[in-house]
Design a protein around this motif. Structure first.
Motif, PDB file in Angstrom:
ATOM      1  N   ALA A 100       0.817  -1.212   0.000  1.00 29.56           N
ATOM      2  CA  ALA A 100       0.000   0.000   0.000  1.00 29.56           C
ATOM      3  C   ALA A 100       0.857   1.271   0.000  1.00 29.56           C
ATOM      4  O   ALA A 100       0.323   2.380   0.016  1.00 29.56           O
ATOM      5  N   GLY A 101       2.188   1.101  -0.003  1.00 27.80           N
ATOM      6  CA  GLY A 101       3.093   2.245  -0.100  1.00 27.80           C
ATOM      7  C   GLY A 101       3.576   2.809   1.216  1.00 27.80           C
ATOM      8  O   GLY A 101       4.181   3.879   1.242  1.00 27.80           O
ATOM      9  N   TYR A 102       3.353   2.093   2.327  1.00 29.66           N
ATOM     10  CA  TYR A 102       3.788   2.586   3.630  1.00 29.66           C
ATOM     11  C   TYR A 102       5.151   2.024   3.994  1.00 29.66           C
ATOM     12  O   TYR A 102       5.465   0.883   3.692  1.00 29.66           O
ATOM     13  N   GLN A 103       5.940   2.842   4.656  1.00 33.36           N
ATOM     14  CA  GLN A 103       7.291   2.471   5.063  1.00 33.36           C
ATOM     15  C   GLN A 103       7.247   1.624   6.329  1.00 33.36           C
ATOM     16  O   GLN A 103       6.483   1.904   7.257  1.00 33.36           O
ATOM     17  N   ILE A 104       8.085   0.607   6.373  1.00 36.17           N
ATOM     18  CA  ILE A 104       8.283  -0.225   7.557  1.00 36.17           C
ATOM     19  C   ILE A 104       9.731  -0.043   7.981  1.00 36.17           C
ATOM     20  O   ILE A 104      10.640  -0.113   7.157  1.00 36.17           O
ATOM     21  N   VAL A 105       9.952   0.196   9.271  1.00 35.11           N
ATOM     22  CA  VAL A 105      11.317   0.376   9.775  1.00 35.11           C
ATOM     23  C   VAL A 105      11.548  -0.559  10.948  1.00 35.11           C
ATOM     24  O   VAL A 105      10.609  -1.019  11.591  1.00 35.11           O
ATOM     25  N   GLU A 106      12.798  -0.824  11.209  1.00 33.55           N
ATOM     26  CA  GLU A 106      13.232  -1.613  12.362  1.00 33.55           C
ATOM     27  C   GLU A 106      12.489  -2.939  12.497  1.00 33.55           C
ATOM     28  O   GLU A 106      12.025  -3.307  13.572  1.00 33.55           O
ATOM     29  N   TYR A 107      12.404  -3.669  11.391  1.00 32.93           N
ATOM     30  CA  TYR A 107      11.850  -5.024  11.430  1.00 32.93           C
ATOM     31  C   TYR A 107      12.903  -5.901  12.096  1.00 32.93           C
ATOM     32  O   TYR A 107      14.013  -6.043  11.597  1.00 32.93           O
ATOM     33  N   THR A 108      12.565  -6.467  13.259  1.00 34.94           N
ATOM     34  CA  THR A 108      13.541  -7.231  14.023  1.00 34.94           C
ATOM     35  C   THR A 108      12.907  -8.514  14.546  1.00 34.94           C
ATOM     36  O   THR A 108      11.823  -8.482  15.127  1.00 34.94           O
ATOM     37  N   GLU A 109      13.600  -9.617  14.341  1.00 31.19           N
ATOM     38  CA  GLU A 109      13.157 -10.908  14.868  1.00 31.19           C
ATOM     39  C   GLU A 109      13.993 -11.256  16.093  1.00 31.19           C
ATOM     40  O   GLU A 109      15.209 -11.294  16.025  1.00 31.19           O
ATOM     41  N   TYR A 110      13.310 -11.476  17.202  1.00 36.80           N
ATOM     42  CA  TYR A 110      13.940 -11.922  18.430  1.00 36.80           C
ATOM     43  C   TYR A 110      13.493 -13.362  18.679  1.00 36.80           C
ATOM     44  O   TYR A 110      12.606 -13.870  17.991  1.00 36.80           O
ATOM     45  N   ASP A 111      14.079 -14.009  19.674  1.00 36.01           N
ATOM     46  CA  ASP A 111      13.673 -15.379  19.985  1.00 36.01           C
ATOM     47  C   ASP A 111      12.195 -15.468  20.353  1.00 36.01           C
ATOM     48  O   ASP A 111      11.495 -16.379  19.936  1.00 36.01           O
ATOM     49  N   ASP A 112      11.715 -14.501  21.141  1.00 39.19           N
ATOM     50  CA  ASP A 112      10.368 -14.577  21.704  1.00 39.19           C
ATOM     51  C   ASP A 112       9.321 -13.734  20.980  1.00 39.19           C
ATOM     52  O   ASP A 112       8.138 -13.844  21.266  1.00 39.19           O
ATOM     53  N   TRP A 113       9.737 -12.849  20.095  1.00 46.75           N
ATOM     54  CA  TRP A 113       8.795 -12.009  19.358  1.00 46.75           C
ATOM     55  C   TRP A 113       9.466 -11.432  18.125  1.00 46.75           C
ATOM     56  O   TRP A 113      10.683 -11.435  17.998  1.00 46.75           O
ATOM     57  N   THR A 114       8.628 -10.938  17.228  1.00 48.71           N
ATOM     58  CA  THR A 114       9.086 -10.170  16.073  1.00 48.71           C
ATOM     59  C   THR A 114       8.338  -8.852  16.105  1.00 48.71           C
ATOM     60  O   THR A 114       7.141  -8.815  16.423  1.00 48.71           O
ATOM     61  N   GLU A 115       9.059  -7.771  15.792  1.00 46.65           N
ATOM     62  CA  GLU A 115       8.417  -6.460  15.788  1.00 46.65           C
ATOM     63  C   GLU A 115       8.854  -5.658  14.581  1.00 46.65           C
ATOM     64  O   GLU A 115       9.909  -5.914  13.993  1.00 46.65           O
ATOM     65  N   ALA A 116       8.031  -4.719  14.201  1.00 38.78           N
ATOM     66  CA  ALA A 116       8.327  -3.777  13.133  1.00 38.78           C
ATOM     67  C   ALA A 116       7.551  -2.505  13.446  1.00 38.78           C
ATOM     68  O   ALA A 116       6.568  -2.531  14.191  1.00 38.78           O
ATOM     69  N   PHE A 117       7.998  -1.406  12.873  1.00 43.70           N
ATOM     70  CA  PHE A 117       7.365  -0.123  13.148  1.00 43.70           C
ATOM     71  C   PHE A 117       6.945   0.556  11.855  1.00 43.70           C
ATOM     72  O   PHE A 117       7.642   0.483  10.854  1.00 43.70           O
ATOM     73  N   VAL A 118       5.798   1.222  11.918  1.00 39.17           N
ATOM     74  CA  VAL A 118       5.346   2.115  10.860  1.00 39.17           C
ATOM     75  C   VAL A 118       5.579   3.522  11.414  1.00 39.17           C
ATOM     76  O   VAL A 118       4.966   3.901  12.422  1.00 39.17           O
ATOM     77  N   PRO A 119       6.508   4.281  10.803  1.00 41.92           N
ATOM     78  CA  PRO A 119       6.862   5.579  11.381  1.00 41.92           C
ATOM     79  C   PRO A 119       5.697   6.572  11.340  1.00 41.92           C
ATOM     80  O   PRO A 119       4.760   6.420  10.548  1.00 41.92           O
ATOM     81  N   PRO A 120       5.760   7.603  12.182  1.00 46.87           N
ATOM     82  CA  PRO A 120       4.672   8.575  12.255  1.00 46.87           C
ATOM     83  C   PRO A 120       4.544   9.464  11.015  1.00 46.87           C
ATOM     84  O   PRO A 120       3.675  10.331  10.976  1.00 46.87           O
ATOM     85  N   SER A 121       5.358   9.221  10.001  1.00 49.85           N
ATOM     86  CA  SER A 121       5.193   9.948   8.739  1.00 49.85           C
ATOM     87  C   SER A 121       3.974   9.448   7.965  1.00 49.85           C
ATOM     88  O   SER A 121       3.616  10.012   6.940  1.00 49.85           O
ATOM     89  N   ASN A 122       3.299   8.400   8.474  1.00 48.94           N
ATOM     90  CA  ASN A 122       2.072   7.920   7.828  1.00 48.94           C
ATOM     91  C   ASN A 122       0.956   8.947   8.055  1.00 48.94           C
ATOM     92  O   ASN A 122       1.095   9.830   8.901  1.00 48.94           O
ATOM     93  N   PRO A 123      -0.148   8.869   7.326  1.00 45.59           N
ATOM     94  CA  PRO A 123      -1.192   9.904   7.412  1.00 45.59           C
ATOM     95  C   PRO A 123      -1.816  10.107   8.790  1.00 45.59           C
ATOM     96  O   PRO A 123      -2.427  11.150   9.037  1.00 45.59           O
ATOM     97  N   THR A 124      -1.690   9.150   9.727  1.00 49.55           N
ATOM     98  CA  THR A 124      -2.264   9.330  11.066  1.00 49.55           C
ATOM     99  C   THR A 124      -1.370  10.157  11.976  1.00 49.55           C
ATOM    100  O   THR A 124      -1.823  10.677  12.993  1.00 49.55           O
ATOM    101  N   GLY A 125      -0.072  10.222  11.659  1.00 49.97           N
ATOM    102  CA  GLY A 125       0.889  10.903  12.527  1.00 49.97           C
ATOM    103  C   GLY A 125       1.277  10.089  13.744  1.00 49.97           C
ATOM    104  O   GLY A 125       2.008  10.559  14.602  1.00 49.97           O
ATOM    105  N   ALA A 126       0.801   8.842  13.829  1.00 45.28           N
ATOM    106  CA  ALA A 126       1.089   7.981  14.982  1.00 45.28           C
ATOM    107  C   ALA A 126       2.173   6.964  14.639  1.00 45.28           C
ATOM    108  O   ALA A 126       2.235   6.467  13.515  1.00 45.28           O
ATOM    109  N   LEU A 127       3.008   6.647  15.619  1.00 46.28           N
ATOM    110  CA  LEU A 127       3.972   5.563  15.491  1.00 46.28           C
ATOM    111  C   LEU A 127       3.247   4.272  15.833  1.00 46.28           C
ATOM    112  O   LEU A 127       2.678   4.138  16.918  1.00 46.28           O
TER     113      LEU A 127
END
Length: 157
Positions: A100-127
């Motif tokens: 859909a054209g949105y940026q994903i940053v800091e995609y990280t896989e750990y032993d117990d979880w995986t996380e990724a972030f959508v920066p606040p530059s998206n239209p909501t302004g929320a991280l």
């Protein structure tokens, strides 16, 4: 790309200078403290709920002068920092967002979880933090009823 992966709000994160000072208002609201942990001396987080199956809040404070959180507080002061979504399959959700054209940053896989972030530059302004729990996440932590919304990871729901 549409998907049918289960997603729910896990918690809302609030940046604070001091968890000890800030949690008093949560206690006055009727929250109970579920867990508090330090992350490699960089920052500390604590989660709270209202004794129900949802409505969780997280306070995060810096433990070092040179972290993302210190910079955030210097720039913005205390307040809403992020919204975390538990996702049943983070790969599917990340692919849909990227398609859909949105940026994903800091995609990280750990032993117990995986996380990724959508920066606040998206239209909501929320991280947005996307979070997929793995088997073993709850080992050494409070019971599942305190860790997960409804007491279960999404893939088990």
């Amino acid at each position: 790309m549409a998907h049918e992966t289960l997603i729910r709000v896990d918690h809302t994160g609030i940046a604070v200078e001091s968890i000890a000072d800030a949690e008093s208002i949560l206690f006055a609201l009727g929250c109970r403290k579920l867990i508090e942990e330090s992350v490699a001396g960089r920052f500390r987080w604590a989660q709270y709920d209202f004794g129900m199956d949802a409505s969780r809040l997280e306070l995060i404070e810096p433990e070092s002068d040179d972290t993302f959180l210190t910079k955030y507080l210097d720039d913005h002061g205390p307040g809403l920092h992020h919204i975390t979504f538990e996702v049943a399959d983070i790969g599917v959700v990340v692919a849909a967002l990227e398609d859909a054209g949105y940026q994903i940053v800091e995609y990280t896989e750990y032993d117990d979880w995986t996380e990724a972030f959508v920066p606040p530059s998206n239209p909501t302004g929320a991280l947005f933090q996307l979070f997929e729990y793995h088997e073993g996440y709850d080992e050494g932590r409070p019971p599942a009823a305190a860790l997960y919304v409804d007491g279960q990871r999404l893939e088990e729901a």
